[in-house]
Design an enzyme around this catalytic site. Structure first.
Site, PDB file in Angstrom:
ATOM      1  CD  GLN A   2      23.721  -8.072  31.207  1.00  0.00           C
ATOM      2  OE1 GLN A   2      24.105  -8.444  30.097  1.00  0.00           O
ATOM      3  NE2 GLN A   2      22.460  -8.073  31.564  1.00  0.00           N
ATOM      4  N   GLY A   3      27.383  -7.072  34.767  1.00  0.00           N
ATOM      5  CA  GLY A   3      27.825  -8.057  35.758  1.00  0.00           C
ATOM      6  C   GLY A   3      26.637  -8.808  36.333  1.00  0.00           C
ATOM      7  CE1 TYR A   4      22.126  -7.269  35.310  1.00  0.00           C
ATOM      8  CE2 TYR A   4      20.522  -8.850  34.524  1.00  0.00           C
ATOM      9  CZ  TYR A   4      20.837  -7.576  34.907  1.00  0.00           C
ATOM     10  OH  TYR A   4      19.868  -6.609  34.890  1.00  0.00           O
ATOM     11  CB  SER A   5      26.641 -14.730  34.111  1.00  0.00           C
ATOM     12  OG  SER A   5      25.636 -14.493  33.166  1.00  0.00           O
ATOM     13  CB  SER A  23      29.943  -8.789  26.748  1.00  0.00           C
ATOM     14  OG  SER A  23      29.317 -10.023  26.525  1.00  0.00           O
ATOM     15  CD  GLU A  50      21.107  -8.396  27.918  1.00  0.00           C
ATOM     16  OE1 GLU A  50      20.874  -8.205  29.118  1.00  0.00           O
ATOM     17  OE2 GLU A  50      21.980  -9.173  27.505  1.00  0.00           O
ATOM     18  CB  SER A  81      19.514 -20.247  27.502  1.00  0.00           C
ATOM     19  OG  SER A  81      18.494 -20.686  28.375  1.00  0.00           O
ATOM     20  CD  GLU A 139      17.315 -24.372  25.962  1.00  0.00           C
ATOM     21  OE1 GLU A 139      17.992 -23.349  26.213  1.00  0.00           O
ATOM     22  OE2 GLU A 139      17.614 -25.151  25.042  1.00  0.00           O
TER      23      GLU A 139
HETATM   24  C1  LIG Z   1      28.383 -14.337  23.842  1.00  0.00           C
HETATM   25  C2  LIG Z   1      27.890 -14.267  25.252  1.00  0.00           C
HETATM   26  C3  LIG Z   1      27.934 -13.056  25.921  1.00  0.00           C
HETATM   27  C4  LIG Z   1      27.503 -12.978  27.244  1.00  0.00           C
HETATM   28  N1  LIG Z   1      27.608 -11.765  27.886  1.00  0.00           N
HETATM   29  C5  LIG Z   1      27.241 -11.685  29.194  1.00  0.00           C
HETATM   30  C6  LIG Z   1      27.428 -10.444  29.909  1.00  0.00           C
HETATM   31  O1  LIG Z   1      27.887  -9.439  29.357  1.00  0.00           O
HETATM   32  N2  LIG Z   1      27.100 -10.406  31.204  1.00  0.00           N
HETATM   33  C7  LIG Z   1      26.573 -11.487  31.863  1.00  0.00           C
HETATM   34  O2  LIG Z   1      26.265 -11.359  33.046  1.00  0.00           O
HETATM   35  N3  LIG Z   1      26.390 -12.670  31.234  1.00  0.00           N
HETATM   36  C8  LIG Z   1      26.724 -12.783  29.907  1.00  0.00           C
HETATM   37  N4  LIG Z   1      26.570 -13.987  29.235  1.00  0.00           N
HETATM   38  C9  LIG Z   1      26.113 -15.157  29.992  1.00  0.00           C
HETATM   39  C10 LIG Z   1      24.722 -15.602  29.663  1.00  0.00           C
HETATM   40  O3  LIG Z   1      23.753 -14.704  30.143  1.00  0.00           O
HETATM   41  C11 LIG Z   1      24.568 -17.007  30.286  1.00  0.00           C
HETATM   42  O4  LIG Z   1      25.479 -17.864  29.608  1.00  0.00           O
HETATM   43  C12 LIG Z   1      23.171 -17.540  30.155  1.00  0.00           C
HETATM   44  O5  LIG Z   1      22.292 -16.816  30.967  1.00  0.00           O
HETATM   45  C13 LIG Z   1      23.090 -19.036  30.531  1.00  0.00           C
HETATM   46  O6  LIG Z   1      23.674 -19.279  31.769  1.00  0.00           O
HETATM   47  P1  LIG Z   1      24.786 -20.424  31.950  1.00  0.00           P
HETATM   48  O7  LIG Z   1      25.812 -20.232  30.887  1.00  0.00           O
HETATM   49  O8  LIG Z   1      25.228 -20.406  33.368  1.00  0.00           O
HETATM   50  O9  LIG Z   1      24.034 -21.775  31.602  1.00  0.00           O
HETATM   51  P2  LIG Z   1      23.137 -22.639  32.600  1.00  0.00           P
HETATM   52  O10 LIG Z   1      22.224 -21.734  33.356  1.00  0.00           O
HETATM   53  O11 LIG Z   1      24.010 -23.572  33.371  1.00  0.00           O
HETATM   54  O12 LIG Z   1      22.253 -23.469  31.575  1.00  0.00           O
HETATM   55  C14 LIG Z   1      22.752 -24.625  30.891  1.00  0.00           C
HETATM   56  C15 LIG Z   1      21.642 -25.154  30.001  1.00  0.00           C
HETATM   57  O13 LIG Z   1      20.512 -25.566  30.808  1.00  0.00           O
HETATM   58  C16 LIG Z   1      19.329 -24.911  30.374  1.00  0.00           C
HETATM   59  N5  LIG Z   1      18.496 -24.562  31.538  1.00  0.00           N
HETATM   60  C17 LIG Z   1      18.915 -24.030  32.712  1.00  0.00           C
HETATM   61  N6  LIG Z   1      17.860 -23.822  33.523  1.00  0.00           N
HETATM   62  C18 LIG Z   1      16.750 -24.197  32.850  1.00  0.00           C
HETATM   63  C19 LIG Z   1      15.346 -24.226  33.153  1.00  0.00           C
HETATM   64  N7  LIG Z   1      14.889 -23.763  34.324  1.00  0.00           N
HETATM   65  N8  LIG Z   1      14.489 -24.680  32.201  1.00  0.00           N
HETATM   66  C20 LIG Z   1      14.954 -25.124  31.002  1.00  0.00           C
HETATM   67  N9  LIG Z   1      16.278 -25.161  30.661  1.00  0.00           N
HETATM   68  C21 LIG Z   1      17.158 -24.698  31.567  1.00  0.00           C
HETATM   69  C22 LIG Z   1      19.813 -23.643  29.680  1.00  0.00           C
HETATM   70  O14 LIG Z   1      18.882 -23.190  28.720  1.00  0.00           O
HETATM   71  C23 LIG Z   1      21.100 -24.119  29.022  1.00  0.00           C
HETATM   72  O15 LIG Z   1      20.809 -24.756  27.786  1.00  0.00           O
HETATM   73  C24 LIG Z   1      26.983 -14.113  27.906  1.00  0.00           C
HETATM   74  C25 LIG Z   1      26.927 -15.335  27.224  1.00  0.00           C
HETATM   75  C26 LIG Z   1      27.377 -15.420  25.918  1.00  0.00           C
HETATM   76  C27 LIG Z   1      27.306 -16.743  25.224  1.00  0.00           C
END
Ligand SMILES: Cc1cc2nc3c(=O)[nH]c(=O)nc-3n(C[C@H](O)[C@H](O)[C@H](O)COP(=O)(O)OP(=O)(O)OC[C@H]3O[C@@H](n4cnc5c(N)ncnc54)[C@H](O)[C@@H]3O)c2cc1C
Length: 396
Positions: free
Chosen positions: A124-127, A159, A242, A377, A379
């Site tokens: 999944q190429g989202y983040s 992942s 998902e 997340s 939140e």
């Molecule tokens: C084991 C694992 C597997 C993953 N696999 C994939 C994958 O296959 N493909 C992919 O694309 N991504 C993947 N991810 C990424 C995952 O989707 C992101 O880590 C997640 O969406 C959070 O983004 P971030 O890490 O940039 O945190 P940030 O967006 O920077 O957030 C940091 C903190 O701030 C909080 N926050 C941010 N914005 C808000 C808001 N508006 N209101 C309240 N709180 C807020 C968040 O809840 C978090 O606690 C994976 C992550 C993990 C841990």
């Protein structure tokens, strides 16, 4: 598969007989499953031929053609005989159901059978480094070059990208459009020239995800899912699939750490011990364990009720965010309780003085830290619940 005309009992009897006749005995133990080998390969092939890796997908695309009720009965029968579905991953969890619902006939024919048979791994190429929770900030560029698209950019936390055959990727197809409007969902062949993956280590020591780089990567014009520049709607629908799948997995304890024959109660009994009335010796722990069991039971029943109620086969809704949130919390509680019960034996990382199972539980506990991050997340899931389920206004 015989047509049972909606007779669930007859389906159940038939499924049980097939599972008992075909599920390899050696795979009933954890050691057997870990060993893999010929039995695991044979079981995978048998399930793929049956279409039961994707039980509710139409058989024309490699699925089992089962109703949701039959699929649930099948899952229950598998649990009864100690069998498991060997076919999974993001293909089954997220992009498969999305293509099935929103893809073209050509995309269904080209992509779904490989997913249903477990022959094609998807990532999944989202983040991106600058786009996580605020996913619509993504910058990976996708330019129309006439007979193909050209993709340039970087994804992160992808992942299994290093193992994947295909990536479902959110790309920016119209940089001039408003943030949410210039995005498309593109399927990219990971074997294409210009794709590079670099594994990243997770807190528990595994390297399950990667940085993924796309440099002048060519993609097919007919591999955009949904409308060009209409990818945000597709992305949100995919996240519902998902989150629903993650919640179900968390409920079953399958995403929470190492597979273990021992439940949290077993760990508590053997490490904390019992008092002279046969109760867990630690009254405070006993209370928290009881609360965890009640919450977990309520969660399981709610999952089952939600599955029973969605007779219309419309799939998950925004309520999936609620279940994902609750599932993550319950999975983390369970892991906390196990490590707490282990006491000093729950302080090991490697080396002597610790049983394998104790070390595995510590790493499993660390893995659960990701449960409230992956798939959106906690939140962000609460935000979805407040806006889309409860209809509350945006905070000013
Ligand atoms: C084991 C694992 C597997 C993953 N696999 C994939 C994958 O296959 N493909 C992919 O694309 N991504 C993947 N991810 C990424 C995952 O989707 C992101 O880590 C997640 O969406 C959070 O983004 P971030 O890490 O940039 O945190 P940030 O967006 O920077 O957030 C940091 C903190 O701030 C909080 N926050 C941010 N914005 C808000 C808001 N508006 N209101 C309240 N709180 C807020 C968040 O809840 C978090 O606690 C994976 C992550 C993990 C841990």
């Amino acid at each position: 598969m015989a047509d049972f005309g909606g007779d669930l009992d007859a389906f159940r009897t038939d499924a049980r007989a097939w599972l008992e006749a075909n599920f390899p005995h050696a795979l009933k133990t954890e050691a057997g499953r870990r060993a893999g080998g010929g039995d695991a390969r044979r079981w995978r092939a048998l399930m793929a031929d049956k279409g039961w890796g994707a039980p509710t997908w139409p058989s024309a695309y490699g699925g089992g053609g089962l109703s949701r009720g039959e699929a649930r009965a099948l899952a229950e029968e598998m649990a009864q005989v100690g069998a498991y579905n060997p076919i999974g991953g993001l293909g089954i969890m997220s992009i498969g159901p999305t293509i099935l619902e929103l893809g073209t006939e050509d995309q269904k024919t080209r992509h779904l059978p490989g997913i249903a048979r477990g022959e094609k791994e998807w990532c999944q190429g989202y983040s991106e480094p600058g786009a996580g929770s605020d996913l619509a900030s993504l910058q990976t560029r996708c330019e129309d070059k006439g007979d193909h698209y050209l993709v340039n950019g970087q994804k992160i936390w992808t992942s299994v990208a290093n193992l994947a055959d295909w990536c479902f990727c959110l790309v920016r197809t119209d940089p001039a459009a408003k943030k949410h409007e210039g995005i498309s969902c593109l399927l990219i062949d990971m074997k294409s020239p210009g794709v590079e993956t670099r594994p990243i280590q997770l807190i528990n020591g595994d390297s399950p995800f990667c940085e993924t780089f796309f440099t002048d990567v060519k993609a097919r014009k007919d591999d955009i899912v949904g409308p060009l520049n209409g990818g945000w709607t597709i992305a949100k629908r995919l996240l519902q699939f998902e989150r629903d799948a993650i919640a179900t997995g968390l409920g079953g304890g399958t995403l929470t750490g190492p597979a273990s024959a021992m439940g949290v109660e077993d760990y508590a009994r053997s490490y904390i011990g019992l008092d002279d009335r046969g109760r867990l010796a630690d009254a405070d722990y006993r209370g928290r364990l009881a609360r965890h069991r009640m919450e977990n039971q309520a969660f399981q029943l709610t999952l089952r009720r939600a599955a029973n109620e969605s007779k219309s086969n419309q799939g998950p809704s925004n309520a999936a965010a609620m279940m994902k949130y609750a599932g993550a919390q319950i999975a983390q509680d369970r892991a906390e309780l196990i490590v707490e019960a282990l006491g000093q034996q729950g302080l090991g990382w490697e080396g002597g003085g610790f049983e394998d199972q104790e070390l595995a539980q510590v790493r499993g506990w660390l893995r659960t830290k990701a449960n409230s991050i992956e798939g959106g997340s906690s939140e962000i899931n609460l935000n979805v619940v407040s806006k889309r389920v409860l209809g509350l206004p945006d905070p000013k």
